[in-house]
Design a protein around this motif. Sequence first.
Motif, PDB file in Angstrom:
ATOM      1  N   GLU A 163      27.368  -4.748  54.124  1.00 12.79           N
ATOM      2  CA  GLU A 163      28.119  -3.519  53.898  1.00 12.79           C
ATOM      3  C   GLU A 163      29.524  -3.246  54.666  1.00 12.79           C
ATOM      4  O   GLU A 163      30.471  -2.705  54.206  1.00 12.79           O
ATOM      5  N   GLN A 164      29.687  -4.173  55.830  1.00 11.59           N
ATOM      6  CA  GLN A 164      30.782  -4.095  56.435  1.00 11.59           C
ATOM      7  C   GLN A 164      32.118  -4.993  55.650  1.00 11.59           C
ATOM      8  O   GLN A 164      33.025  -4.540  55.549  1.00 11.59           O
ATOM      9  N   GLU A 170      32.395   1.631  56.414  1.00  9.19           N
ATOM     10  CA  GLU A 170      33.472   2.590  56.504  1.00  9.19           C
ATOM     11  C   GLU A 170      33.449   3.914  55.623  1.00  9.19           C
ATOM     12  O   GLU A 170      33.769   5.136  56.216  1.00  9.19           O
ATOM     13  N   ARG A 171      32.958   3.671  54.391  1.00 10.53           N
ATOM     14  CA  ARG A 171      32.917   4.990  53.639  1.00 10.53           C
ATOM     15  C   ARG A 171      31.954   5.900  54.007  1.00 10.53           C
ATOM     16  O   ARG A 171      32.003   7.170  54.088  1.00 10.53           O
ATOM     17  N   LYS A 172      30.880   5.303  54.373  1.00  8.66           N
ATOM     18  CA  LYS A 172      29.632   5.938  54.981  1.00  8.66           C
ATOM     19  C   LYS A 172      30.193   6.951  56.073  1.00  8.66           C
ATOM     20  O   LYS A 172      29.669   8.196  56.338  1.00  8.66           O
ATOM     21  N   GLU A 178      33.154  13.793  57.163  1.00  9.35           N
ATOM     22  CA  GLU A 178      33.700  15.126  56.164  1.00  9.35           C
ATOM     23  C   GLU A 178      32.608  16.062  56.030  1.00  9.35           C
ATOM     24  O   GLU A 178      32.940  17.259  55.581  1.00  9.35           O
ATOM     25  N   SER A 179      31.402  15.673  55.969  1.00  9.77           N
ATOM     26  CA  SER A 179      30.581  16.676  55.467  1.00  9.77           C
ATOM     27  C   SER A 179      29.872  17.290  56.625  1.00  9.77           C
ATOM     28  O   SER A 179      28.843  18.033  56.509  1.00  9.77           O
ATOM     29  N   ARG A 180      30.371  16.932  58.104  1.00  7.92           N
ATOM     30  CA  ARG A 180      29.473  17.433  59.188  1.00  7.92           C
ATOM     31  C   ARG A 180      29.867  19.130  59.293  1.00  7.92           C
ATOM     32  O   ARG A 180      30.946  19.426  59.037  1.00  7.92           O
ATOM     33  N   LYS A 181      28.670  19.830  59.701  1.00 10.13           N
ATOM     34  CA  LYS A 181      29.183  21.393  59.929  1.00 10.13           C
ATOM     35  C   LYS A 181      30.179  21.643  60.997  1.00 10.13           C
ATOM     36  O   LYS A 181      30.226  21.083  62.166  1.00 10.13           O
ATOM     37  N   LEU A 182      30.809  22.422  60.745  1.00  6.63           N
ATOM     38  CA  LEU A 182      31.922  22.818  61.880  1.00  6.63           C
ATOM     39  C   LEU A 182      31.408  24.116  62.309  1.00  6.63           C
ATOM     40  O   LEU A 182      30.563  24.943  61.902  1.00  6.63           O
ATOM     41  N   THR A 183      31.785  24.282  63.557  1.00  3.77           N
ATOM     42  CA  THR A 183      31.137  25.325  64.499  1.00  3.77           C
ATOM     43  C   THR A 183      32.205  26.511  64.185  1.00  3.77           C
ATOM     44  O   THR A 183      33.198  26.318  63.619  1.00  3.77           O
TER      45      THR A 183
END
Length: 239
Positions: A163-164, A170-172, A178-183
């Motif tokens: 994978e490296q 890196e893509r993961k 990018e998909s992490r929820k914002l506070t």
Amino acid sequence: MERNHREDQCNEIEALDSIYCGELEVLETEPHKFRLPIATTEYDPEVETEGLSCQLLFTYTEKYPDTAPLVEIEEPNNFQDGYEEELLEHIHKTIEENIGIEMIFSLVSSAQEWLNVKYDELKNAAETAKEEAKRRVEEEELKKFEGTRVTVESFMVWKTQFEQDMGITERKEKVAAESRKLTGRELFLNDNTLNESDLKFLMDAGEPIENVRIDESLFQNIDDLDLDSDTDDEDYVPE
């Protein structure tokens, strides 16, 4: 009555000539020295690549058959190392068993049997070697398909490295970021459109930007707004 060895010898020569139908070759008569061929069934004198053969050279001693004849091996074909010595030893044992009687026919027959047995051993050894070589080749071919045995640990090491190398890791990480929820605070601070709309409203009303006063107390409890779950706000500090 004393035995006439000379007469017994001549009678045996005549009998041998009759038995072997022209194969007997008399070289000398005082004393008698003669040659007889022996060979395995597979032996071909024109090819000489299969079977075993040789010439047995006999010489009568003065008191034969009460004493042992002299025996030599000539023109051995396809003999392995040590075969001549082994055959002579075998013939001498047969001589010891037949002292006192005419024995040339017995010696030739015994030598012929020894030759057949020895050639059977050679054929079996060659067949065994052939099968062993075939088995080794098959084992080598199978090893090409077996490869390295995989364990959970070795697979995980390979997977991580793969994978490296392929950039998958890196893509993961990028997708996860990018998909992490914002506070709630992050949503407000990152939304520049709110700032631009408020400034535009003030400018359209003719109010100079310098005269705009911001009441910071309005933002003190912004995290209380139901913009997102507090459990997802990494900067949240309970009052």
